[in-house]
Structures are given as C-alpha cells and as structure tokens.
Design a protein around this motif. Structure first.
Motif, PDB file in Angstrom:
ATOM      1  N   ILE A 114       0.835  -1.214   0.000  1.00 50.21           N
ATOM      2  CA  ILE A 114       0.000   0.000   0.000  1.00 50.21           C
ATOM      3  C   ILE A 114       0.868   1.262   0.000  1.00 50.21           C
ATOM      4  O   ILE A 114       0.906   2.008   0.980  1.00 50.21           O
ATOM      5  N   PRO A 115       1.559   1.542  -1.109  1.00 52.47           N
ATOM      6  CA  PRO A 115       2.385   2.757  -1.146  1.00 52.47           C
ATOM      7  C   PRO A 115       1.543   4.016  -1.038  1.00 52.47           C
ATOM      8  O   PRO A 115       0.420   4.062  -1.528  1.00 52.47           O
ATOM      9  N   LYS A 116       2.106   5.017  -0.377  1.00 54.47           N
ATOM     10  CA  LYS A 116       1.455   6.345  -0.337  1.00 54.47           C
ATOM     11  C   LYS A 116       2.188   7.253  -1.314  1.00 54.47           C
ATOM     12  O   LYS A 116       3.419   7.213  -1.419  1.00 54.47           O
ATOM     13  N   ALA A 117       1.424   8.070  -2.009  1.00 57.16           N
ATOM     14  CA  ALA A 117       2.029   9.105  -2.851  1.00 57.16           C
ATOM     15  C   ALA A 117       1.065  10.274  -2.902  1.00 57.16           C
ATOM     16  O   ALA A 117      -0.153  10.085  -2.931  1.00 57.16           O
ATOM     17  N   SER A 118       1.622  11.477  -2.902  1.00 58.18           N
ATOM     18  CA  SER A 118       0.737  12.641  -3.014  1.00 58.18           C
ATOM     19  C   SER A 118       0.829  13.247  -4.407  1.00 58.18           C
ATOM     20  O   SER A 118      -0.129  13.814  -4.892  1.00 58.18           O
TER      21      SER A 118
END
Ligand code: NAP
Length: 269
Positions: free
Chosen positions: A224-228
């Motif tokens: 579950i990578p986070k990226a903005s």
C-alpha cells in the motif's frame, strides 16, 4: 490489477496508502488514485482523513462496490464498547460500510480477544465485512485467529526491501493470511538504491517500481504505497507489465541481510 486471495476474498495486490495526507490534499490524491486504477484504499481513525477518503469515493466515477476500503481502530479505542462506538463513527465519516477493519496495533491493556469479539459483532451488524490486524507478532496473530469467529484476513506490517518479515510471512502463508506491506518504499528510502535501480534499468522501471514489484510478486503479499504527487501515484501503479526473475528477487532479499550485517559491523557485533 493482480489480486491476493485469502479465504476466497480477492484483495487488490496494490493498494493506496493515505497517511499523513489530510483534507483537500488527501481527497484529491485518493480521487486521482481511483482514476488511475487503484481499487484498495488504506485509512485509519488515527489519520484524521476518513472524511476526505469517504468524500473521494463518493465523488469518484468508480462504483463503491469496486473499491476495497480498509480502516483501522485506534489503539486507545480497543475496549469492547469503544470499538463499537468508534467504528460506527468511522463509518459515518467514511459515508459507507467498511470492507476490512483492522486493529491498528495491539493494546497494552485490553486483551486481543475482547477487541476481536466486538469486531465480530460489527460484522454481524453488517457495518464491517472482513477483519484483520496490524503490527501483530506471530504469537499475537495466533491469539486473534483463535478468538475470531471469522477469518483474520490480513496482518498489515512494515515490509520493504530493507526490512525482513520472514517469520510473519511464513506464518501468513501457512495460515492463509495476507501480509499487507506498509511503508513499502521504506518511506522513500528505496529511491536511489543502486541494486533496485540496476534491476529496473532493464525493464525501464524506477527503484520504487522494482520495490513494489518485488513485494507483490511474493506469495500472500499486498502493498500500500502512499504518494501525493500525481506522477508518483501513476508510477507506483505501473508495475503490472513486468516480472522479476528468481535471481533478481533473491538479490533484493539480500538487501535485508546486507543492511543487517552492515549494522552489526557498525555496532561491533
Ligand atoms: P511509503 O509508501 O513507503 O513512502 C511514502 C513516501 O514515498 C512519500 O514521501 C512519497 O512522496 C514517496 N514516494 C511515493 N512514490 C514514489 C515514487 N514513485 N518515487 C519517489 N518517491 C515516492 O511510506 P508510508 O506512507 O509510511 O506507508 C504507506 C502507507 O502505509 C501509509 O500511507 C499508511 O496508509 C500505511 N501505514 C500503516 C502503518 C500501520 O501502523 N499500519 C504505519 C505506517 C504506514 P510523495 O507523497 O511526495 O509522492
């Protein structure tokens, strides 16, 4: 999209992490993630962004039933009645039922069995579809499995090329539990790693994409990578058109051992 299956439940192998985004930043990022193709979203009571995640789902062109929505119970809310109350509040903020509810981290005072019993009750009421845990050791997973009247779908733990989870993963595979890898990019530390970059060059992929491919190519593992940024959101989703060889998988596993032995040398062990 690829899926990890546990107890006949298909979970999208690549999900979208939302911490520490809040408000409009979070809503925009989740909306873009859904538009890009992500169908698995990770939030938590702790993140103070359940409302933004819920709003993005409501605003999206993606039908609600196509989205696998995960939230987590704050450690301070793990007593039986607090689970019931706080998860009803989560569902209100999200504006929808919860596909997977996790204990965010084991409580120091409330027995695992008490929280699981309340989570099972929420399943009976239809607010929650599946349940699981996060930051649990093998022993704590054993207790959760024994206490629950329904399967424990996942244990969400920190897992990336620099962090071994061999013991937990072995237990997950043996017991049909998904290991959901949080901080799969080592909170950005995988970027610039020479081994990952070298492997990626042959496929036209970045170190981040190689790290994610390495995770989702393992049995029972989701990430579950986070990226903005829009670029990162799209780049992280572009990991389904190549496959790492066994030898490349092993070289990445060796990074864990390599780091450990370097650390041991540094501290003189
Ligand atoms: P992460 O996903 O490993 O890394 C996020 C960082 O990597 C951000 O700074 C992001 O930057 C950057 N990044 C993302 N894609 C990139 C790319 N393609 N190239 C270069 N940099 C990139 O770390 P995380 O946020 O700690 O973990 C992911 C999710 O796991 C969280 O959002 C949360 O949902 C969950 N989590 C759960 C727990 C738990 O206790 N259960 C604990 C921690 C995290 P930009 O934002 O600028 O794009």
């Amino acid at each position: 999209m690829e899926y990890v299956t546990a107890n006949s439940v298909d979970v999208p192998a690549l999900g979208f992490g939302t911490w520490p985004m809040k408000g409009e930043t979070c809503r925009t990022a989740v909306e873009h993630a859904l538009h890009t193709g992500y169908r698995h979203l990770d939030t938590a009571q702790m993140y103070n962004n359940e409302d933004a995640v819920g709003q993005a789902i409501a605003d999206s062109e993606v039908p609600r039933e196509d989205v696998f929505l995960v939230t987590k119970i704050l450690r301070q809310n793990l007593a039986h009645d607090d689970v019931l109350r706080s998860v009803e509040e989560s569902a209100q903020r999200l504006g929808t039922e919860i596909d997977l509810l996790l204990i965010h981290a084991p409580s120091r005072s409330v027995p695992i069995e008490e929280s699981i019993r309340a989570m099972n009750e929420l399943q009976e009421r239809g607010i929650v579809e599946h349940i699981g845990v996060s930051n649990f050791s093998v022993e704590q997973m054993r207790r959760a499995i024994a206490a629950s009247s329904t399967p424990i779908l996942t244990n969400q733990v920190e897992y990336h090329p620099f962090k071994s989870q061999s013991e937990v993963l072995e237990f997950c595979i043996e017991n049909g539990v998904i290991l959901t890898a949080y901080s799969p990019l080592g909170q950005g530390r995988v970027i610039g790693n020479e081994v990952l970059e070298g492997i990626g060059e042959q496929y036209g992929k970045t170190a981040a994409q190689v790290a994610l491919r390495w995770l989702i190519q393992q049995e029972m593992v989701a990430a579950i990578p986070k990226a903005s940024s829009q670029t990162h959101i799209e780049q992280n989703f572009d990991v389904f058109d190549f496959e790492l060889t066994d030898e490349e998988m092993e070289r990445i596993f060796d990074l864990q051992g390599g780091l450990l032995s370097r650390l041991r040398t540094l501290i003189g062990l």
